[in-house]
Write a protein that holds these residues in place. Structure first.
Motif, mmCIF file in Angstrom:
data_model
loop_
_atom_site.group_PDB
_atom_site.id
_atom_site.type_symbol
_atom_site.label_atom_id
_atom_site.label_comp_id
_atom_site.label_asym_id
_atom_site.label_seq_id
_atom_site.Cartn_x
_atom_site.Cartn_y
_atom_site.Cartn_z
ATOM 1 N N GLN A 376 -2.023 7.467 5.063
ATOM 2 C CA GLN A 376 -1.760 6.117 5.233
ATOM 3 C C GLN A 376 -0.453 5.870 6.259
ATOM 4 O O GLN A 376 0.202 7.093 6.586
ATOM 5 C CB GLN A 376 -1.086 5.751 3.705
ATOM 6 N N MET A 377 -0.586 4.633 6.734
ATOM 7 C CA MET A 377 0.471 4.382 7.891
ATOM 8 C C MET A 377 1.562 3.426 7.375
ATOM 9 O O MET A 377 2.363 2.766 8.221
ATOM 10 C CB MET A 377 -0.224 3.844 8.865
ATOM 11 N N GLY A 378 1.737 3.263 6.078
ATOM 12 C CA GLY A 378 2.493 2.404 5.511
ATOM 13 C C GLY A 378 2.094 0.774 5.202
ATOM 14 O O GLY A 378 2.967 -0.031 5.189
ATOM 15 N N ASP A 379 1.035 0.568 5.576
ATOM 16 C CA ASP A 379 0.558 -0.962 5.313
ATOM 17 C C ASP A 379 0.070 -1.086 3.961
ATOM 18 O O ASP A 379 -0.408 -0.170 3.199
ATOM 19 C CB ASP A 379 -0.793 -1.043 6.263
ATOM 20 N N ILE A 380 0.180 -2.472 3.561
ATOM 21 C CA ILE A 380 -0.082 -2.838 2.135
ATOM 22 C C ILE A 380 -1.206 -3.705 2.314
ATOM 23 O O ILE A 380 -1.134 -4.603 3.348
ATOM 24 C CB ILE A 380 1.209 -3.452 1.758
ATOM 25 N N GLY A 381 -2.241 -3.681 1.588
ATOM 26 C CA GLY A 381 -3.380 -4.596 1.767
ATOM 27 C C GLY A 381 -4.330 -4.350 0.462
ATOM 28 O O GLY A 381 -3.989 -4.090 -0.611
ATOM 29 N N TYR A 382 -5.451 -5.096 0.772
ATOM 30 C CA TYR A 382 -6.231 -5.206 -0.624
ATOM 31 C C TYR A 382 -7.658 -5.075 -0.106
ATOM 32 O O TYR A 382 -7.975 -5.479 1.382
ATOM 33 C CB TYR A 382 -5.985 -6.059 -1.504
#
Length: 528
Positions: A376-382
């Motif tokens: 992961q690259m530290g992004d938040i999503g869905y």
């Protein structure tokens, strides 16, 4: 990228064009010059596995240096040439290059950053003329044979990308130990979706040291196409370059697209019929920006998302962008996207969490297939029910401005060194053009006085300009946790909106809180 592959069949085909000056190089000459530079490096002990660092502006020397490194087994490492000497010295110390390519404008700071001349240090080539401590590129090439090295090996890309620690991370692709002609296709799924081929003419308007321009120039040149490189981005110049050079493909970050849409005489600009594919990355492209481009250029804007480290990519086509506004698409090829909670477990569609790519077959994939390795690259999503990914923010509050990752901790450290600053925090503020802009929130030492402009100037003295705050607000109570760490969530809630209130104004121009927002666009110009 191996120039002979095209030079043998189409020696006069243009490989690279500078959009402003019109300077160009064909594949035959690119082949000759890159061979000579590779041989020059060899005579100075630079060989397979060594690193060559590129610290220079966009220029016709760029493809020569890249091709020379990629055909002689070197780790080709482009770095941001806006870095201050201390920043550059730290990067060079970590990378330990055997060779550097720079320009006369940057030579002095590069030579200083390279270390003590009495000790072993890299051979430094100056692309556009002589400079102290450097060898001019023309001199380096003059006495060298244009025949290829006896043993050519495929080089590798090295990129400095972002982590959540505030320090750039060095990511090196593995050296495969194969001949350059046998290089595997890179990002084949994305290349196929965008239709990059031998007849492609790519407009590359961004600094070449960024991951996306670097990668797609390599892809275009490997296919035998033409790269049209802008010396520096400007919206009107980009539109001229598309028409004048018969551009078929163009690459952007959302900030550039916003500037294009803001051109005052946009309706009078002639559109090229050859321009059939545009693509954007670096930061999520707002739906209204995409729709504006669709209405102007037609449905030709594609978007992709992924990490410089190559964990995986998602892609969204123009039709899907319209039916799924705000999405960055679905995974390409063998990549799989997971959205995980704080315990690392997958969450249901529609639930926000950390965006992760599942490692493809390779050393990062565990033998137990029930426990996939996630990156992961530290992004938040869905994810929605159809598997389309939507990004909603950044874990760790890293700022993305104009497609560039900016780390608050580094800026905070510099501002804390100012004698008037008692405490400081840096946050990103929504910005209609750049996605986010940098804001510093400052507590002033008792009895001290300081102006917003003074702090911005202090930051620009010690950091690359794109990292410096665009605005400063003052407060008397920065939110902190019991541990003493900044409470970043409360900080963003209080100060992370354009109209956030600072400490009440007192009327004195140097009093805490008497701050006005800096709207100097020149501070943002280097970000794209």
């Amino acid at each position: 990228m191996y120039p002979p592959s095209t030079a043998r069949a189409r020696p006069d085909a243009i490989a690279y064009v500078m959009a402003g000056s019109g300077e160009r190089i064909n594949y035959a000459e690119l082949d000759r010059r890159s061979n000579r530079l590779a041989r020059f490096w060899q005579t100075h002990g630079v060989g397979p596995g060594d690193s060559v660092v590129l610290v220079m502006e966009n220029s016709l020397a760029w493809p020569v240096a890249v091709a020379a490194g990629m055909r002689s087994g070197l780790c080709v490492t482009p770095v941001n040439w806006h870095l201050k000497p201390a920043e550059l010295a730290a990067l060079i110390s970590e990378d330990r290059p055997a060779a550097i390519v720079t320009s006369t404008a940057l030579a002095a700071q590069v030579v200083a950053a390279a270390g003590d001349p009495r000790r072993d240090r890299p051979v430094i080539v100056c692309a556009d003329g002589p400079a102290d401590g450097c060898v001019a590129l023309t001199e380096a090439l003059a006495d060298q044979s244009s025949d290829p090295l006896d043993r050519e090996l495929l080089g590798a890309r090295v990129l400095y990308s972002g982590g959540t620690t505030g320090r750039p991370k060095r990511f090196a692709q593995p050296l495969l130990g194969v001949h350059p002609a046998d290089a595997p296709r890179r990002h084949s799924g994305l290349v196929d979706a965008l239709g990059v081929g031998f007849d492609s003419v790519l407009l590359s308007p961004a600094p070449n040291y960024h991951a996306a321009p670097f990668t797609f120039q390599l892809i275009t040149l490997a296919a035998g196409g033409t790269v049209v490189c802008m010396e520096k981005f400007d919206a009107a110049g980009a539109m001229r370059a598309i028409t004048e050079n018969g551009v078929t493909h163009s690459q952007w970050v959302p900030t550039m697209l916003i500037r294009l849409l803001g051109l005052p005489d946009r309706d009078g600009i002639e559109l090229s019929a050859r321009h059939q594919v545009a693509f954007t990355s670096g930061a999520p492209c707002p739906p209204h920006v995409k729709e504006g481009i669709f209405e102007w250029w037609g449905p030709i804007l594609h978007e992709y998302y992924g990490a410089s480290e190559g964990y995986g990519h998602t892609y969204i086509s123009p039709p899907d962008a319209r039916s799924h506004p705000g999405s960055v698409g679905r995974p390409l090829g063998a990549a799989r996207v997971h959205i995980t909670d704080s315990a690392g477990a997958d969450v249901d569609p529609g639930v926000e969490g950390t965006v992760c790519f599942e490692a493809a077959d390779g050393p990062d994939r565990p033998t137990d297939a029930s426990r996939p390795a996630l990156k992961q690259m530290g992004d938040i999503g869905y994810l929605d029910e159809e598997g389309f990914l939507y990004l909603v923010g950044r874990r760790g509050f890293m700022i993305i401005s104009g497609g560039v990752n900016i780390y608050p901790e580094e800026i905070e450290s510099v501002l804390l060194a100012h004698p008037a600053v008692a405490d400081v925090a840096v946050v990103g503020v929504p910005d209609a053009e750049f996605g986010e802009s940098v804001r510093a929130v400052v507590e002033v030492r008792p009895g001290a006085s300081v102006r917003e402009d003074d702090l911005i100037a202090h930051a620009r003295e010690h950091l690359a300009h794109f990292k410096a705050p665009r605005s400063v607000v003052f407060t008397t109570d920065l939110p902190r946790l019991p541990t003493g760490k900044l409470d970043k969530r409360r900080l963003v809630d209080r100060f992370g909106s354009p109209g956030a209130a600072a400490y009440p104004r007192t009327g004195s121009p140097t009093a805490p809180g008497n701050s006005t927002m800096s709207e100097n666009p020149s501070q943002q110009g280097e970000r794209v």
